[in-house]
Structures are given as structure tokens and as C-alpha cells.
Design a protein around this motif. Structure first.
Motif, PDB file in Angstrom:
ATOM      1  N   SER A 149       0.807  -1.222   0.000  1.00  0.00           N
ATOM      2  CA  SER A 149       0.000   0.000   0.000  1.00  0.00           C
ATOM      3  C   SER A 149       0.837   1.266   0.000  1.00  0.00           C
ATOM      4  O   SER A 149       0.532   2.227  -0.720  1.00  0.00           O
ATOM      5  CB  SER A 149      -0.943   0.002   1.209  1.00  0.00           C
ATOM      6  OG  SER A 149      -1.999  -0.918   1.016  1.00  0.00           O
ATOM      7  N   MET A 150       1.902   1.325   0.807  1.00  0.00           N
ATOM      8  CA  MET A 150       2.705   2.540   0.838  1.00  0.00           C
ATOM      9  C   MET A 150       3.420   2.739  -0.489  1.00  0.00           C
ATOM     10  O   MET A 150       3.535   3.865  -0.990  1.00  0.00           O
ATOM     11  CB  MET A 150       3.715   2.486   1.991  1.00  0.00           C
ATOM     12  CG  MET A 150       4.327   3.838   2.324  1.00  0.00           C
ATOM     13  SD  MET A 150       3.107   5.024   2.929  1.00  0.00           S
ATOM     14  CE  MET A 150       3.470   6.450   1.923  1.00  0.00           C
ATOM     15  N   LEU A 151       3.888   1.659  -1.102  1.00  0.00           N
ATOM     16  CA  LEU A 151       4.512   1.767  -2.413  1.00  0.00           C
ATOM     17  C   LEU A 151       3.510   2.245  -3.457  1.00  0.00           C
ATOM     18  O   LEU A 151       3.856   3.027  -4.352  1.00  0.00           O
ATOM     19  CB  LEU A 151       5.091   0.415  -2.834  1.00  0.00           C
ATOM     20  CG  LEU A 151       6.382  -0.009  -2.150  1.00  0.00           C
ATOM     21  CD1 LEU A 151       6.725  -1.440  -2.523  1.00  0.00           C
ATOM     22  CD2 LEU A 151       7.525   0.924  -2.524  1.00  0.00           C
ATOM     23  N   ARG A 152       2.276   1.796  -3.353  1.00  0.00           N
ATOM     24  CA  ARG A 152       1.235   2.252  -4.281  1.00  0.00           C
ATOM     25  C   ARG A 152       1.027   3.760  -4.143  1.00  0.00           C
ATOM     26  O   ARG A 152       0.892   4.472  -5.146  1.00  0.00           O
ATOM     27  CB  ARG A 152      -0.056   1.493  -3.994  1.00  0.00           C
ATOM     28  CG  ARG A 152      -1.259   1.960  -4.783  1.00  0.00           C
ATOM     29  CD  ARG A 152      -1.148   1.660  -6.269  1.00  0.00           C
ATOM     30  NE  ARG A 152      -2.365   2.062  -6.954  1.00  0.00           N
ATOM     31  CZ  ARG A 152      -3.369   1.224  -7.228  1.00  0.00           C
ATOM     32  NH1 ARG A 152      -3.282  -0.055  -6.888  1.00  0.00           N
ATOM     33  NH2 ARG A 152      -4.450   1.650  -7.843  1.00  0.00           N
ATOM     34  N   VAL A 153       1.039   4.247  -2.914  1.00  0.00           N
ATOM     35  CA  VAL A 153       0.876   5.683  -2.691  1.00  0.00           C
ATOM     36  C   VAL A 153       2.059   6.447  -3.263  1.00  0.00           C
ATOM     37  O   VAL A 153       1.899   7.502  -3.899  1.00  0.00           O
ATOM     38  CB  VAL A 153       0.691   5.973  -1.187  1.00  0.00           C
ATOM     39  CG1 VAL A 153       0.737   7.472  -0.908  1.00  0.00           C
ATOM     40  CG2 VAL A 153      -0.631   5.392  -0.691  1.00  0.00           C
ATOM     41  N   PHE A 154       3.283   5.930  -3.058  1.00  0.00           N
ATOM     42  CA  PHE A 154       4.467   6.567  -3.640  1.00  0.00           C
ATOM     43  C   PHE A 154       4.372   6.597  -5.167  1.00  0.00           C
ATOM     44  O   PHE A 154       4.628   7.619  -5.799  1.00  0.00           O
ATOM     45  CB  PHE A 154       5.740   5.812  -3.226  1.00  0.00           C
ATOM     46  CG  PHE A 154       6.266   6.176  -1.871  1.00  0.00           C
ATOM     47  CD1 PHE A 154       6.457   7.492  -1.510  1.00  0.00           C
ATOM     48  CD2 PHE A 154       6.604   5.183  -0.963  1.00  0.00           C
ATOM     49  CE1 PHE A 154       6.963   7.834  -0.259  1.00  0.00           C
ATOM     50  CE2 PHE A 154       7.110   5.508   0.284  1.00  0.00           C
ATOM     51  CZ  PHE A 154       7.289   6.838   0.637  1.00  0.00           C
ATOM     52  N   ARG A 155       4.017   5.473  -5.748  1.00  0.00           N
ATOM     53  CA  ARG A 155       3.952   5.397  -7.202  1.00  0.00           C
ATOM     54  C   ARG A 155       2.900   6.348  -7.755  1.00  0.00           C
ATOM     55  O   ARG A 155       3.124   7.054  -8.754  1.00  0.00           O
ATOM     56  CB  ARG A 155       3.638   3.965  -7.634  1.00  0.00           C
ATOM     57  CG  ARG A 155       3.821   3.733  -9.131  1.00  0.00           C
ATOM     58  CD  ARG A 155       3.163   2.458  -9.570  1.00  0.00           C
ATOM     59  NE  ARG A 155       1.706   2.538  -9.452  1.00  0.00           N
ATOM     60  CZ  ARG A 155       0.874   1.535  -9.722  1.00  0.00           C
ATOM     61  NH1 ARG A 155       1.369   0.364 -10.083  1.00  0.00           N
ATOM     62  NH2 ARG A 155      -0.424   1.685  -9.613  1.00  0.00           N
ATOM     63  N   ASP A 156       1.725   6.390  -7.127  1.00  0.00           N
ATOM     64  CA  ASP A 156       0.657   7.268  -7.593  1.00  0.00           C
ATOM     65  C   ASP A 156       1.046   8.735  -7.489  1.00  0.00           C
ATOM     66  O   ASP A 156       0.494   9.587  -8.197  1.00  0.00           O
ATOM     67  CB  ASP A 156      -0.625   7.013  -6.800  1.00  0.00           C
ATOM     68  CG  ASP A 156      -1.251   5.661  -7.120  1.00  0.00           C
ATOM     69  OD1 ASP A 156      -0.794   5.012  -8.090  1.00  0.00           O
ATOM     70  OD2 ASP A 156      -2.178   5.254  -6.393  1.00  0.00           O
ATOM     71  N   ALA A 157       2.002   9.044  -6.581  1.00  0.00           N
ATOM     72  CA  ALA A 157       2.465  10.422  -6.422  1.00  0.00           C
ATOM     73  C   ALA A 157       3.602  10.758  -7.381  1.00  0.00           C
ATOM     74  O   ALA A 157       4.117  11.886  -7.347  1.00  0.00           O
ATOM     75  CB  ALA A 157       2.916  10.657  -4.981  1.00  0.00           C
ATOM     76  N   GLY A 158       4.007   9.793  -8.212  1.00  0.00           N
ATOM     77  CA  GLY A 158       5.036  10.075  -9.202  1.00  0.00           C
ATOM     78  C   GLY A 158       6.418   9.564  -8.872  1.00  0.00           C
ATOM     79  O   GLY A 158       7.364   9.776  -9.641  1.00  0.00           O
ATOM     80  N   PHE A 159       6.569   8.875  -7.721  1.00  0.00           N
ATOM     81  CA  PHE A 159       7.862   8.291  -7.364  1.00  0.00           C
ATOM     82  C   PHE A 159       7.953   6.902  -8.017  1.00  0.00           C
ATOM     83  O   PHE A 159       7.693   5.877  -7.384  1.00  0.00           O
ATOM     84  CB  PHE A 159       8.015   8.198  -5.854  1.00  0.00           C
ATOM     85  CG  PHE A 159       8.134   9.517  -5.154  1.00  0.00           C
ATOM     86  CD1 PHE A 159       9.344  10.197  -5.125  1.00  0.00           C
ATOM     87  CD2 PHE A 159       7.029  10.096  -4.545  1.00  0.00           C
ATOM     88  CE1 PHE A 159       9.458  11.424  -4.483  1.00  0.00           C
ATOM     89  CE2 PHE A 159       7.132  11.313  -3.901  1.00  0.00           C
ATOM     90  CZ  PHE A 159       8.345  11.986  -3.877  1.00  0.00           C
ATOM     91  N   ASN A 160       8.329   6.884  -9.261  1.00  0.00           N
ATOM     92  CA  ASN A 160       8.294   5.649 -10.039  1.00  0.00           C
ATOM     93  C   ASN A 160       9.458   4.708  -9.738  1.00  0.00           C
ATOM     94  O   ASN A 160       9.379   3.508 -10.020  1.00  0.00           O
ATOM     95  CB  ASN A 160       8.270   5.976 -11.528  1.00  0.00           C
ATOM     96  CG  ASN A 160       6.987   6.691 -11.931  1.00  0.00           C
ATOM     97  OD1 ASN A 160       5.909   6.354 -11.449  1.00  0.00           O
ATOM     98  ND2 ASN A 160       7.108   7.699 -12.787  1.00  0.00           N
ATOM     99  N   ASP A 161      10.550   5.250  -9.184  1.00  0.00           N
ATOM    100  CA  ASP A 161      11.700   4.407  -8.850  1.00  0.00           C
ATOM    101  C   ASP A 161      11.598   3.974  -7.395  1.00  0.00           C
ATOM    102  O   ASP A 161      12.468   4.258  -6.566  1.00  0.00           O
ATOM    103  CB  ASP A 161      13.002   5.160  -9.104  1.00  0.00           C
ATOM    104  CG  ASP A 161      14.217   4.217  -9.115  1.00  0.00           C
ATOM    105  OD1 ASP A 161      14.026   2.997  -8.904  1.00  0.00           O
ATOM    106  OD2 ASP A 161      15.339   4.711  -9.325  1.00  0.00           O
ATOM    107  N   SER A 162      10.499   3.317  -7.066  1.00  0.00           N
ATOM    108  CA  SER A 162      10.273   2.849  -5.698  1.00  0.00           C
ATOM    109  C   SER A 162       9.970   1.355  -5.737  1.00  0.00           C
ATOM    110  O   SER A 162       9.253   0.881  -6.622  1.00  0.00           O
ATOM    111  CB  SER A 162       9.118   3.607  -5.037  1.00  0.00           C
ATOM    112  OG  SER A 162       7.940   3.514  -5.804  1.00  0.00           O
ATOM    113  N   SER A 163      10.508   0.633  -4.798  1.00  0.00           N
ATOM    114  CA  SER A 163      10.305  -0.817  -4.727  1.00  0.00           C
ATOM    115  C   SER A 163      10.330  -1.244  -3.276  1.00  0.00           C
ATOM    116  O   SER A 163      10.687  -0.471  -2.378  1.00  0.00           O
ATOM    117  CB  SER A 163      11.370  -1.556  -5.541  1.00  0.00           C
ATOM    118  OG  SER A 163      12.668  -1.211  -5.104  1.00  0.00           O
TER     119      SER A 163
END
Length: 328
Positions: A149-163
Motif C-alpha cells: 500500500s505505501m509503495l502504491r501511494v508513492f507510485r501514484d504520487a510520481g515516485f516511479n523508482d520505488s520498490s
């Protein structure tokens, strides 16, 4: 931690208790009913800890036996911890894929729950974004990613280099499937050697770990210079618990093995080698957090004063603590 006047309720009164298989040996009973909290005692043949796992202070006192697990409190930094700790095999079984089938009583991913998303996930995102100075290309690693879930929030905010990483292959697959994020199975974080991260996060993870000090130190090794480390956990010295004369609501082993407050979190971060450390109450704007805190306190007061509600051994409300440090 509050260690005074602990009533001992029947397990059926606690909807958040762990599965019966993970209680451990229950120490006492009353009228044939199992007790959640009993007087402190160690299992036969077990030795007390020689030093605090967080600050290495040699002085720790026994507090109580919770769900059959002895809990100590460090005289040096104030952290509470389970000792002896459950073995890795039991914890591996506990955190199987089924752990997420009904997390906190709901099968939906955490990011799909409006209250958690708005009051916990988005404020965490704002804090992380501020520390990263809004750099959307920052590399982010979420340790203990759970359902993603936290990664989904990061990705939706534009932080695409998150894993993220999870020690269970089943849980990692579940996160990829339900949240559409990049989560790898890493059974042992100390052997994870991919470095160069701008931000490493542990959201509601540090209290689950058998060796939180090693996790924090290893996270620092993996960060690039100037990178940030962030974690979130419960406040086990919350005024809600103190007002109700009981432990904080985060006190439930074996799922939680460590019980932090502001002082012990500062110690953990400092001993892990981080500078520019901070520990703060929650993630919201201070005015919003104060309003939420007031609502929680009024709820705790109502529970305490309502004669229809039996005494609690665990607080019905809690705070969240955010802690962070920078690698210099």
C-alpha cells in the motif's frame, strides 16, 4: 510503558488477540479461563536478558506476561521487549500469506481504506516528499512492504523508482498482485546488498522485528550519502494508555516484539549511526494532529468513565510516532 494495576481479562474480550496457536504457554487461569496478562515470570530454565537489545544497558525489569510471552522494560532507554523471543520458525508461520487475508479486520488493501489512506498513508507521503525535496526521481525502498500500500501511494504520487522487499515469497507475490507494485522476496534483510537509496522506509514494521537495531544500522549502510531513513510505530507511552491505567494498544506479542516511545526511538536512531534525527507525534500538520489527538483522548475518557465498559489491559486509543534520520 505503563506497568501499574494491570487487570487481566479473558481472551474472548480482546478482538485483536493473536491466533490461539501463537499465544505461547499461558501462565495462569481463573475459573478455567485463560488470561491475557499475568504476573511476570520466566519460563523454566530461561535466563533474563543480559543487555537491552536497543541500547545495551544491562538493567531490564520484568513487566508482565502478555499472551504467554514475558515482557521486559529497559531501565536505560525505556524500550519494552519480549524475552525470550519466539523462534524464527514460529514467526515465519505467523506471517504467511493468510496474514493479509483480513488485515485489521478487512480484506481490502490498506490503500483502499479511506480512513487509513487519508490519516496515515497520505501524511506519510507528505513527510517523505518534504525530506526528498520533491525529487520524483528519488530511489525509495520500503522494507516490510506488506500488501504494497505505501509503495502504491508513492507510485501514484510520481515516485516511479520505488520498490519494496518482504521476507515471505507469498506475501511479496500478494503485494505485486493486489497493489501492482515491485516487491521482492528477501528472507534476510541483513544480506540485502543493493545500495544507493535516497529513502528507506519501515512503516509499522520496526515493532515486529527480532533485531530492530541491526535493521536500522543496515538501512544506513544501504543509503547514499544524504539519504533519509523513516519509520513509523506506535507510542507505547501514550497519554491514552496512561489515562486508562494500562498498556498501549500496540502491546500484542508475538506479532509485536518491541514497544517503543520517543526516548527509545531516539536511542535506536542514534545508535544506528544516523544524524539530524527527529521523533515526532504522527505525520499530520501539527494543528490537525492536535485535533485528532483531542478526539482520541475524549474517546479514551469516555471509555474510562463509562461504567458499562470493563477495565482494559490495553488502551482503546493510541498515537503514531514518526522517526527519521539522515546519513551524513
Amino acid at each position: 510503558m505503563n506497568v501499574s494495576s494491570l487487570p487481566a481479562p479473558n481472551v474472548s474480550d480482546d478482538p485483536l488477540r493473536p491466533d490461539e496457536r501463537f499465544w505461547g504457554p499461558v501462565r495462569s487461569s481463573s475459573n478455567g479461563d485463560l488470561l491475557d496478562v499475568t504476573a511476570f515470570t520466566l519460563p523454566d530454565g530461561a535466563a533474563p536478558p543480559h543487555a537491552c537489545p536497543v541500547c545495551a544497558d544491562p538493567g531490564s525489569k520484568g513487566v508482565a506476561v502478555v499472551y504467554g510471552y514475558p515482557v521486559f522494560e529497559c531501565a536505560g532507554c525505556g524500550v519494552g521487549f519480549v524475552w525470550p523471543q519466539p523462534d524464527a520458525e514460529l514467526l515465519s508461520e505467523y506471517y504467511r500469506r493468510s496474514y493479509w487475508d483480513s488485515y485489521l479486520g478487512d480484506s481490502k488493501p490498506v490503500y483502499d481504506r479511506d480512513d487509513i489512506r487519508e490519516h496515515i498513508l497520505r501524511p506519510q507521503l507528505k513527510l517523505a516528499t518534504r525530506l526528498l525535496a520533491g525529487r520524483s526521481k528519488a530511489r525509495i525502498l520500503d522494507v516490510g512492504a506488506g500488501d504494497g500500500s505505501m509503495l502504491r501511494v508513492f507510485r501514484d504520487a510520481g515516485f516511479n523508482d520505488s520498490s519494496g522487499i518482504e521476507f515471505s515469497a507469498d506475501v511479496a507475490e500478494h503485494a505485486r498482485r493486489v497493489s501492482g507494485v515491485d516487491v521482492a522476496a528477501v528472507p534476510n534483510f541483513s544480506e540485502f546488498d543493493q545500495d544507493g537509496w535516497d529513502l528507506i522506509t519501515l512503516w509499522a514494521v520496526i515493532e515486529h522485528l527480532r533485531d530492530p537495531a541491526e535493521y536500522v544500522a543496515h538501512a544506513r549502510r544501504l543509503l547514499k550519502p544524504g539519504g533519509w531513513f523513516l519509520l513509523m510505530t506506535g507510542d507505547n507511552s501514550s497519554l491514552f494508555a496512561r489515562f486508562q491505567g494500562c498498556f498501549d494498544m500496540w502491546m500484542y506479542p508475538p506479532e509485536h516484539l518491541f514497544f517503543f516511545d520517543k526516548r527509545s526511538l531516539r536511542t535506536l536512531m542514534s545508535r544506528g549511526g544516523f544524524k539530524r534525527n527527529f521523533v515526532r507525534l504522527g505525520f499530520q500538520h501539527p494543528l490537525k494532529e492536535f485535533a485528532l489527538w483531542g478526539l482520541r483522548l475524549s474517546g479514551a475518557m469516555r471509555n474510562q468513565l463509562d461504567p458499562r465498559i470493563r477495565p482494559h489491559w490495553r488502551s482503546t486509543h493510541s498515537n503514531l510516532l514518526a522517526a527519521g534520520g539522515k546519513k551524513t
